[in-house]
Design a protein around this motif. Structure first.
Motif, PDB file in Angstrom:
ATOM      1  N   ALA A  35      -6.287   8.384  -1.917  1.00  0.00           N
ATOM      2  CA  ALA A  35      -6.238   7.647  -1.551  1.00  0.00           C
ATOM      3  C   ALA A  35      -4.794   7.572  -0.628  1.00  0.00           C
ATOM      4  O   ALA A  35      -3.705   7.332  -1.479  1.00  0.00           O
ATOM      5  CB  ALA A  35      -6.856   6.421  -2.847  1.00  0.00           C
ATOM      6  N   HIS A  36      -4.645   6.546   0.410  1.00  0.00           N
ATOM      7  CA  HIS A  36      -3.985   6.442   1.656  1.00  0.00           C
ATOM      8  C   HIS A  36      -3.820   4.873   1.771  1.00  0.00           C
ATOM      9  O   HIS A  36      -4.643   4.240   2.081  1.00  0.00           O
ATOM     10  CB  HIS A  36      -4.051   7.920   2.340  1.00  0.00           C
ATOM     11  CG  HIS A  36      -4.031   8.923   1.587  1.00  0.00           C
ATOM     12  ND1 HIS A  36      -2.699   9.895   2.010  1.00  0.00           N
ATOM     13  CD2 HIS A  36      -5.043   9.685   1.631  1.00  0.00           C
ATOM     14  CE1 HIS A  36      -3.471  11.099   1.166  1.00  0.00           C
ATOM     15  NE2 HIS A  36      -4.963  10.815   1.142  1.00  0.00           N
ATOM     16  N   ALA A  37      -2.658   4.719   2.128  1.00  0.00           N
ATOM     17  CA  ALA A  37      -2.319   2.773   2.651  1.00  0.00           C
ATOM     18  C   ALA A  37      -2.115   3.075   3.940  1.00  0.00           C
ATOM     19  O   ALA A  37      -1.076   4.370   4.572  1.00  0.00           O
ATOM     20  CB  ALA A  37      -1.289   2.685   1.731  1.00  0.00           C
ATOM     21  N   VAL A  38      -2.377   2.554   4.815  1.00  0.00           N
ATOM     22  CA  VAL A  38      -2.445   2.278   6.059  1.00  0.00           C
ATOM     23  C   VAL A  38      -2.645   0.396   6.596  1.00  0.00           C
ATOM     24  O   VAL A  38      -2.707  -0.639   5.780  1.00  0.00           O
ATOM     25  CB  VAL A  38      -3.831   3.018   6.541  1.00  0.00           C
ATOM     26  CG1 VAL A  38      -4.647   2.628   7.346  1.00  0.00           C
ATOM     27  CG2 VAL A  38      -3.135   3.143   8.674  1.00  0.00           C
ATOM     28  N   GLN A  39      -1.188   0.005   7.385  1.00  0.00           N
ATOM     29  CA  GLN A  39      -1.372  -1.204   7.418  1.00  0.00           C
ATOM     30  C   GLN A  39      -2.020  -1.139   8.602  1.00  0.00           C
ATOM     31  O   GLN A  39      -2.176  -0.203   9.218  1.00  0.00           O
ATOM     32  CB  GLN A  39       0.408  -1.483   7.957  1.00  0.00           C
ATOM     33  CG  GLN A  39       0.854  -2.561   8.421  1.00  0.00           C
ATOM     34  CD  GLN A  39       0.194  -3.525   9.447  1.00  0.00           C
ATOM     35  OE1 GLN A  39      -0.126  -2.536  10.483  1.00  0.00           O
ATOM     36  NE2 GLN A  39      -0.411  -4.640   9.054  1.00  0.00           N
ATOM     37  N   LEU A  40      -2.965  -2.746   7.878  1.00  0.00           N
ATOM     38  CA  LEU A  40      -4.314  -3.122   9.433  1.00  0.00           C
ATOM     39  C   LEU A  40      -4.163  -4.226   9.331  1.00  0.00           C
ATOM     40  O   LEU A  40      -4.906  -4.666   7.953  1.00  0.00           O
ATOM     41  CB  LEU A  40      -5.276  -1.502   8.938  1.00  0.00           C
ATOM     42  CG  LEU A  40      -6.253  -2.452  10.376  1.00  0.00           C
ATOM     43  CD1 LEU A  40      -7.208  -1.131   9.813  1.00  0.00           C
ATOM     44  CD2 LEU A  40      -7.227  -3.287  10.773  1.00  0.00           C
ATOM     45  N   ASP A  41      -4.139  -5.438  10.213  1.00  0.00           N
ATOM     46  CA  ASP A  41      -4.514  -7.028   9.959  1.00  0.00           C
ATOM     47  C   ASP A  41      -4.886  -6.458  10.823  1.00  0.00           C
ATOM     48  O   ASP A  41      -4.907  -6.278  12.602  1.00  0.00           O
ATOM     49  CB  ASP A  41      -3.120  -6.890  10.353  1.00  0.00           C
ATOM     50  CG  ASP A  41      -3.096  -8.840  10.832  1.00  0.00           C
ATOM     51  OD1 ASP A  41      -3.978  -8.893  11.148  1.00  0.00           O
ATOM     52  OD2 ASP A  41      -2.109  -9.617  10.860  1.00  0.00           O
ATOM     53  N   VAL A  42      -6.355  -7.300  10.442  1.00  0.00           N
ATOM     54  CA  VAL A  42      -7.627  -7.154  11.315  1.00  0.00           C
ATOM     55  C   VAL A  42      -7.111  -8.147  13.000  1.00  0.00           C
ATOM     56  O   VAL A  42      -7.904  -8.298  14.082  1.00  0.00           O
ATOM     57  CB  VAL A  42      -9.425  -7.569  11.155  1.00  0.00           C
ATOM     58  CG1 VAL A  42      -9.221  -6.545  10.478  1.00  0.00           C
ATOM     59  CG2 VAL A  42      -8.891  -8.853  10.546  1.00  0.00           C
TER      60      VAL A  42
ATOM     61  N   ALA B 233      -5.642   3.181  13.749  1.00  0.00           N
ATOM     62  CA  ALA B 233      -6.503   3.830  13.792  1.00  0.00           C
ATOM     63  C   ALA B 233      -5.716   5.568  14.572  1.00  0.00           C
ATOM     64  O   ALA B 233      -6.648   6.934  13.729  1.00  0.00           O
ATOM     65  CB  ALA B 233      -7.804   3.519  15.254  1.00  0.00           C
ATOM     66  N   ASN B 234      -4.540   5.419  15.469  1.00  0.00           N
ATOM     67  CA  ASN B 234      -3.854   6.475  15.421  1.00  0.00           C
ATOM     68  C   ASN B 234      -3.670   7.776  14.051  1.00  0.00           C
ATOM     69  O   ASN B 234      -2.977   8.509  13.694  1.00  0.00           O
ATOM     70  CB  ASN B 234      -2.199   6.236  16.008  1.00  0.00           C
ATOM     71  CG  ASN B 234      -2.110   7.315  16.790  1.00  0.00           C
ATOM     72  OD1 ASN B 234      -2.495   8.626  17.652  1.00  0.00           O
ATOM     73  ND2 ASN B 234      -0.968   7.762  16.363  1.00  0.00           N
ATOM     74  N   ARG B 235      -3.013   6.952  13.013  1.00  0.00           N
ATOM     75  CA  ARG B 235      -2.378   7.261  11.698  1.00  0.00           C
ATOM     76  C   ARG B 235      -4.117   7.780  11.372  1.00  0.00           C
ATOM     77  O   ARG B 235      -3.452   9.165  10.246  1.00  0.00           O
ATOM     78  CB  ARG B 235      -1.856   6.486  10.547  1.00  0.00           C
ATOM     79  CG  ARG B 235      -1.526   6.801   9.205  1.00  0.00           C
ATOM     80  CD  ARG B 235      -0.810   6.213   8.786  1.00  0.00           C
ATOM     81  NE  ARG B 235       0.139   7.140   8.197  1.00  0.00           N
ATOM     82  CZ  ARG B 235       0.607   6.534   6.917  1.00  0.00           C
ATOM     83  NH1 ARG B 235       0.314   5.094   6.330  1.00  0.00           N
ATOM     84  NH2 ARG B 235       0.461   7.182   5.746  1.00  0.00           N
ATOM     85  N   VAL B 236      -4.681   7.139  11.312  1.00  0.00           N
ATOM     86  CA  VAL B 236      -6.280   7.802  10.548  1.00  0.00           C
ATOM     87  C   VAL B 236      -6.817   8.815  10.614  1.00  0.00           C
ATOM     88  O   VAL B 236      -7.094   9.815  10.407  1.00  0.00           O
ATOM     89  CB  VAL B 236      -6.895   6.377   9.962  1.00  0.00           C
ATOM     90  CG1 VAL B 236      -8.383   7.019   9.801  1.00  0.00           C
ATOM     91  CG2 VAL B 236      -6.781   5.418   9.157  1.00  0.00           C
ATOM     92  N   GLY B 237      -6.968   8.716  12.537  1.00  0.00           N
ATOM     93  CA  GLY B 237      -7.191  10.445  12.645  1.00  0.00           C
ATOM     94  C   GLY B 237      -8.917  10.577  12.394  1.00  0.00           C
ATOM     95  O   GLY B 237      -9.059   9.812  12.824  1.00  0.00           O
TER      96      GLY B 237
ATOM     97  N   ASP C 254      -4.493  -8.045  14.789  1.00  0.00           N
ATOM     98  CA  ASP C 254      -3.058  -7.534  15.175  1.00  0.00           C
ATOM     99  C   ASP C 254      -3.821  -6.258  16.014  1.00  0.00           C
ATOM    100  O   ASP C 254      -3.472  -5.112  15.525  1.00  0.00           O
ATOM    101  CB  ASP C 254      -2.475  -7.282  14.386  1.00  0.00           C
ATOM    102  CG  ASP C 254      -1.112  -6.730  15.343  1.00  0.00           C
ATOM    103  OD1 ASP C 254      -0.827  -6.475  16.438  1.00  0.00           O
ATOM    104  OD2 ASP C 254       0.336  -7.134  14.744  1.00  0.00           O
ATOM    105  N   THR C 255      -4.327  -6.511  17.529  1.00  0.00           N
ATOM    106  CA  THR C 255      -4.394  -4.994  18.451  1.00  0.00           C
ATOM    107  C   THR C 255      -3.531  -4.121  18.283  1.00  0.00           C
ATOM    108  O   THR C 255      -4.507  -2.488  18.114  1.00  0.00           O
ATOM    109  CB  THR C 255      -5.106  -5.839  19.953  1.00  0.00           C
ATOM    110  OG1 THR C 255      -3.494  -5.839  20.455  1.00  0.00           O
ATOM    111  CG2 THR C 255      -5.662  -6.869  20.017  1.00  0.00           C
ATOM    112  N   ALA C 256      -2.453  -4.720  17.995  1.00  0.00           N
ATOM    113  CA  ALA C 256      -1.521  -3.435  18.159  1.00  0.00           C
ATOM    114  C   ALA C 256      -1.830  -2.863  16.565  1.00  0.00           C
ATOM    115  O   ALA C 256      -1.183  -1.241  16.938  1.00  0.00           O
ATOM    116  CB  ALA C 256       0.258  -3.781  18.196  1.00  0.00           C
ATOM    117  N   SER C 257      -1.730  -3.327  15.335  1.00  0.00           N
ATOM    118  CA  SER C 257      -1.675  -2.721  14.382  1.00  0.00           C
ATOM    119  C   SER C 257      -2.746  -1.840  14.530  1.00  0.00           C
ATOM    120  O   SER C 257      -2.847  -0.982  13.386  1.00  0.00           O
ATOM    121  CB  SER C 257      -2.049  -3.680  12.996  1.00  0.00           C
ATOM    122  OG  SER C 257      -2.129  -3.367  12.161  1.00  0.00           O
TER     123      SER C 257
END
Length: 252
Positions: free
Chosen positions: A65-72, A82-86, A74-77
């Motif tokens: 399991a891995h965490a990623v900051q994602l505010d739905v 998307a870039n981090r998850v790949g 916030d388009t920049a978030s």
């Protein structure tokens, strides 16, 4: 699209290295969905507005399991996530809000905006951002957590899914946003074709933080099981439908 009344009993065994992302995965149905997907051998990204909370959940769930900051909202978030998850095989659009309000007289425009910006525009924005990765997957799946209260069929006539007499006309912001989510699901499935499996789920009333202090409803784990069934549909499984948590098809 396959027109069936019930989901197939079997699920697809994911290939080694398969990756899923669950938005709003630090609590409730999202957390339990992540836990179950991990149990099926997937790598799971815990999408959370608060990265610290997401990292704590990921640490509790284990090394896959891995965490990623994602505010739905916030388009920049979303773009950064998307870039981090790949690479991605399964997207679970779980994040959502119920901003309150009641009927047409008791709902503010701000409550409507909040509901649509999170529940509808957030789903569209996240889906669009991750489509390039999903298109590279051999078995792309998109599951969106909707609501039976957004079904126009159920909302317009007495039914066993909720207290129809009590619910008539109420919940304008939340329920209409979920009706829109259902439409987005159907149209997305039509656009992407049968290789994708794009479905929505009505999870039933659950003990989550969707409404502050809500202590009634069923176990989120039960609803998550329904989400996972849709996430692991076989390649000949259905697409473009709304499903109840127990695997029965629900009307739009």
């Amino acid at each position: 699209m396959t027109d069936i009344d019930r989901l197939p009993a079997e699920i697809r065994s994911p290939e080694p290295g398969s990756v899923a992302l669950v938005t709003g995965a630090n609590s409730g149905i999202g957390l339990e969905t992540a836990r179950q997907l991990l149990g099926h051998g997937l790598t799971v990204w815990i999408g959370a507005r608060d990265l610290e909370k997401g990292e704590q959940v990921a640490a509790d769930l284990g090394p896959a399991a891995h965490a990623v900051q994602l505010d739905v909202m916030d388009t920049a978030s979303i773009a950064a996530a998307a870039n981090r998850v790949g690479e991605l095989d399964i997207l679970v659009n779980n994040a959502g809000v119920n901003p309150g309000g009641e009927d047409i007289d008791g709902t503010t425009l701000q409550q409507l905006r909040t509901a649509y910006e999170t529940n509808v525009f957030g789903v569209v924005s996240v889906t669009q951002a991750f489509l390039p990765a999903l298109r590279r997957s051999l078995h792309p799946r998109i599951v969106t957590v909707s609501s039976g209260t957004g079904s126009l069929t159920w909302s317009s006539s007495p039914n066993p899914q909720f207290d129809w007499e009590r619910a008539k006309g109420g919940g304008l912001a939340y329920r209409s946003s979920k009706t829109a989510v259902n439409a987005v699901t159907m149209l997305t499935a039509q656009a992407l074709g049968d290789r994708f499996k794009v479905n929505a789920i009505a999870p039933g009333l659950r003990r989550t933080n969707l409404i502050a202090g809500m202590s009634v409803g069923g176990d989120p784990t039960e609803a998550a099981t329904g989400v996972v069934r849709l996430a692991l549909l076989p390649d000949d499984g259905p697409t473009g439908a709304l499903w109840s948590w127990d695997g029965n098809r629900a009307p739009w």
